[in-house]
Design a protein around this motif. Structure first.
Motif, PDB file in Angstrom:
ATOM      1  N   MET A 132     -32.266  39.133 -16.056  1.00  0.00           N
ATOM      2  CA  MET A 132     -32.843  37.325 -15.750  1.00  0.00           C
ATOM      3  C   MET A 132     -34.392  37.688 -16.168  1.00  0.00           C
ATOM      4  N   SER A 133     -34.695  36.889 -17.173  1.00  0.00           N
ATOM      5  CA  SER A 133     -35.972  36.916 -17.966  1.00  0.00           C
ATOM      6  C   SER A 133     -36.884  36.463 -16.575  1.00  0.00           C
ATOM      7  N   ASN A 134     -38.110  36.889 -17.576  1.00  0.00           N
ATOM      8  CA  ASN A 134     -39.204  36.170 -16.224  1.00  0.00           C
ATOM      9  C   ASN A 134     -40.511  36.068 -15.825  1.00  0.00           C
ATOM     10  N   PHE A 135     -39.360  34.094 -16.464  1.00  0.00           N
ATOM     11  CA  PHE A 135     -40.379  33.052 -16.692  1.00  0.00           C
ATOM     12  C   PHE A 135     -41.117  32.910 -15.157  1.00  0.00           C
ATOM     13  N   ALA A 136     -40.929  33.345 -13.491  1.00  0.00           N
ATOM     14  CA  ALA A 136     -41.179  32.475 -12.465  1.00  0.00           C
ATOM     15  C   ALA A 136     -42.833  34.013 -12.618  1.00  0.00           C
ATOM     16  N   GLU A 137     -43.357  34.416 -13.286  1.00  0.00           N
ATOM     17  CA  GLU A 137     -44.355  34.970 -12.964  1.00  0.00           C
ATOM     18  C   GLU A 137     -45.183  34.908 -14.502  1.00  0.00           C
ATOM     19  N   THR A 138     -44.533  34.475 -15.238  1.00  0.00           N
ATOM     20  CA  THR A 138     -45.261  34.604 -16.790  1.00  0.00           C
ATOM     21  C   THR A 138     -46.274  33.330 -16.947  1.00  0.00           C
ATOM     22  N   TYR A 139     -45.265  32.336 -16.245  1.00  0.00           N
ATOM     23  CA  TYR A 139     -44.927  30.901 -16.635  1.00  0.00           C
ATOM     24  C   TYR A 139     -45.304  30.186 -15.047  1.00  0.00           C
ATOM     25  N   ALA A 140     -46.043  30.728 -14.500  1.00  0.00           N
ATOM     26  CA  ALA A 140     -46.145  30.310 -12.841  1.00  0.00           C
ATOM     27  C   ALA A 140     -46.575  28.129 -12.822  1.00  0.00           C
ATOM     28  N   ALA A 141     -46.884  27.928 -14.048  1.00  0.00           N
ATOM     29  CA  ALA A 141     -47.763  27.062 -13.849  1.00  0.00           C
ATOM     30  C   ALA A 141     -46.762  25.730 -13.963  1.00  0.00           C
ATOM     31  N   LEU A 142     -46.177  25.868 -14.886  1.00  0.00           N
ATOM     32  CA  LEU A 142     -44.946  25.211 -14.884  1.00  0.00           C
ATOM     33  C   LEU A 142     -43.196  25.237 -13.581  1.00  0.00           C
ATOM     34  N   SER A 143     -43.620  25.932 -12.753  1.00  0.00           N
ATOM     35  CA  SER A 143     -42.146  26.477 -11.833  1.00  0.00           C
ATOM     36  C   SER A 143     -41.338  26.505 -12.321  1.00  0.00           C
ATOM     37  N   PRO A 144     -41.248  27.463 -13.322  1.00  0.00           N
ATOM     38  CA  PRO A 144     -39.785  27.643 -13.925  1.00  0.00           C
ATOM     39  C   PRO A 144     -38.817  28.296 -12.575  1.00  0.00           C
ATOM     40  N   ARG A 145     -37.396  27.763 -13.044  1.00  0.00           N
ATOM     41  CA  ARG A 145     -36.726  29.160 -11.902  1.00  0.00           C
ATOM     42  C   ARG A 145     -35.398  28.329 -12.489  1.00  0.00           C
ATOM     43  N   PHE A 146     -34.771  28.646 -12.040  1.00  0.00           N
ATOM     44  CA  PHE A 146     -32.731  29.088 -12.569  1.00  0.00           C
ATOM     45  C   PHE A 146     -32.224  27.536 -11.511  1.00  0.00           C
ATOM     46  N   VAL A 147     -31.256  26.231 -12.352  1.00  0.00           N
ATOM     47  CA  VAL A 147     -31.239  25.886 -11.575  1.00  0.00           C
ATOM     48  C   VAL A 147     -29.452  24.731 -11.246  1.00  0.00           C
ATOM     49  N   ALA A 148     -28.827  26.338 -12.738  1.00  0.00           N
ATOM     50  CA  ALA A 148     -27.792  25.737 -12.857  1.00  0.00           C
ATOM     51  C   ALA A 148     -27.572  27.423 -13.616  1.00  0.00           C
ATOM     52  N   ASP A 149     -26.372  27.753 -13.395  1.00  0.00           N
ATOM     53  CA  ASP A 149     -25.395  29.366 -14.602  1.00  0.00           C
ATOM     54  C   ASP A 149     -26.556  28.833 -16.246  1.00  0.00           C
ATOM     55  N   GLY A 150     -27.873  29.526 -16.560  1.00  0.00           N
ATOM     56  CA  GLY A 150     -28.207  29.416 -18.145  1.00  0.00           C
ATOM     57  C   GLY A 150     -28.911  28.336 -18.013  1.00  0.00           C
ATOM     58  N   VAL A 151     -29.295  27.030 -16.886  1.00  0.00           N
ATOM     59  CA  VAL A 151     -30.097  26.211 -17.190  1.00  0.00           C
ATOM     60  C   VAL A 151     -31.581  26.593 -16.596  1.00  0.00           C
ATOM     61  N   LEU A 152     -32.279  26.487 -17.033  1.00  0.00           N
ATOM     62  CA  LEU A 152     -34.009  27.040 -16.658  1.00  0.00           C
ATOM     63  C   LEU A 152     -35.064  25.318 -16.914  1.00  0.00           C
ATOM     64  N   GLU A 153     -35.444  25.626 -15.453  1.00  0.00           N
ATOM     65  CA  GLU A 153     -36.342  24.052 -15.204  1.00  0.00           C
ATOM     66  C   GLU A 153     -37.258  24.398 -15.160  1.00  0.00           C
ATOM     67  N   LEU A 154     -37.474  23.453 -15.714  1.00  0.00           N
ATOM     68  CA  LEU A 154     -39.764  23.487 -15.718  1.00  0.00           C
ATOM     69  C   LEU A 154     -40.122  22.708 -14.606  1.00  0.00           C
ATOM     70  N   LEU A 155     -41.156  22.619 -14.430  1.00  0.00           N
ATOM     71  CA  LEU A 155     -41.807  21.434 -13.595  1.00  0.00           C
ATOM     72  C   LEU A 155     -43.384  21.318 -14.027  1.00  0.00           C
ATOM     73  N   PHE A 156     -43.344  19.840 -13.838  1.00  0.00           N
ATOM     74  CA  PHE A 156     -44.987  19.259 -14.249  1.00  0.00           C
ATOM     75  C   PHE A 156     -44.687  18.951 -12.540  1.00  0.00           C
ATOM     76  N   ASP A 157     -45.594  19.838 -11.509  1.00  0.00           N
ATOM     77  CA  ASP A 157     -46.162  19.136 -10.247  1.00  0.00           C
ATOM     78  C   ASP A 157     -48.291  19.932  -9.779  1.00  0.00           C
ATOM     79  N   ALA A 158     -48.721  18.842  -9.930  1.00  0.00           N
ATOM     80  CA  ALA A 158     -49.902  19.066  -9.666  1.00  0.00           C
ATOM     81  C   ALA A 158     -50.604  17.835  -8.976  1.00  0.00           C
ATOM     82  N   PRO A 159     -51.715  17.887  -8.406  1.00  0.00           N
ATOM     83  CA  PRO A 159     -52.798  16.385  -8.540  1.00  0.00           C
ATOM     84  C   PRO A 159     -52.563  15.850  -9.245  1.00  0.00           C
TER      85      PRO A 159
END
Length: 272
Positions: A1-28
């Motif tokens: 699996m690609s290491n998006f979680a560490e490289t782009y931590a500010a966007l909270s990347p995670r796989f939410v389905a097979d082959g589907v990467l979620e990016l999230l805006f989460d800030a004050p």
């Protein structure tokens, strides 16, 4: 699996389905885009393009809203520091160009507020799923700078020149329902359905015929590429404005929650 979680931590990347990467805006401050988020958004799409385990992307905001745009801290630094303006120009250009060049389908789920840098990602997504009550506004001219980044390259194609000029010059907000009516977004639905529908669409695209989907997206995006000169000029004009007199008043008025009081002759003869 690609290491998006560490490289782009500010966007909270995670796989939410097979082959589907979620990016999230989460800030004050309604998920305002921080300097780290802005830099990540300029780089992440190229890594997504070459990640074999990513077939589609869904991007959304935490806590019931999408993003209130660039943080005041970013704007303040840009006002005072030419090097920051240069960096912002490079990152802004990277966000727009790399989203257009990324062959993999991108789906946005927009609820609540979508402004500025957040709206860039929301509307440059290939399919935008928006709450009927969402509030979309470009925000640039209200702040005292030219509408740059994505708006000039995409809004006239999405909703037509007349509507684009009205909304960008007047800086009027538009609801998700109205945005669908004029063609600015793909789909407008009830607020509580947005996240699930965006994920459903991204999952379906990720399970589809990948060459067919990606080549179709790339072909359609030649309409954007054809307007690259207008995009470059508008983004440079935006950065130029960050060093001008109106941006200070625009930012102060937002902080103080009052209408701006721009000086009529502050253009230095631009109208001629």
């Amino acid at each position: 699996m690609s290491n998006f979680a560490e490289t782009y931590a500010a966007l909270s990347p995670r796989f939410v389905a097979d082959g589907v990467l979620e990016l999230l805006f989460d800030a004050p401050n309604l998920n305002a885009v921080t300097a780290e988020m802005h830099a990540d958004l300029g780089r992440v799409w190229r890594d997504i393009e070459y990640a074999s385990d990513v077939r589609s992307v869904v991007i959304r905001g935490a806590n019931g809203t999408f993003s209130a745009g660039g943080s005041f801290d970013i704007i303040e630094r840009a006002i005072e520091d030419p090097a920051t303006r240069t960096r912002l120009y490079r990152e802004t250009r990277d966000i727009v160009v790399s989203m257009i060049e990324c062959s993999k389908p991108i789906v946005s789920g927009i609820r609540g507020t979508a402004v500025g840098a957040g709206l860039v990602v929301g509307l440059l997504s290939d399919i935008s799923v928006v709450s009927r009550t969402a509030r979309l506004v470009d925000g640039h001219t209200r702040l005292g700078i030219a509408a740059g980044d994505h708006s000039v390259i995409s809004w006239p194609l999405l909703c037509g020149m007349a509507k684009a000029k009205y909304l960008l010059l007047m800086c009027d907000p538009v609801t998700g329902e109205e945005a669908e009516r004029i063609g600015l977004v793909s789909l407008s639905i009830e607020d509580e359905e947005v996240d699930a529908r965006a994920l459903e669409i991204a999952t379906r695209l990720g399970q589809g015929a990948q060459d067919a989907i990606r080549f179709t997206k790339q072909s359609l995006n030649y309409w954007y590429r054809a307007n690259s000169a207008a995009f470059d000029f508008s983004t440079m004009a935006e950065m130029f404005g960050l060093g001008g007199p109106d941006i200070r008043e625009g930012l102060a008025s937002l902080r103080e929650k009052r209408p701006p009081r721009f000086t009529p002759d502050s253009s230095g003869g631009q109208s001629g």
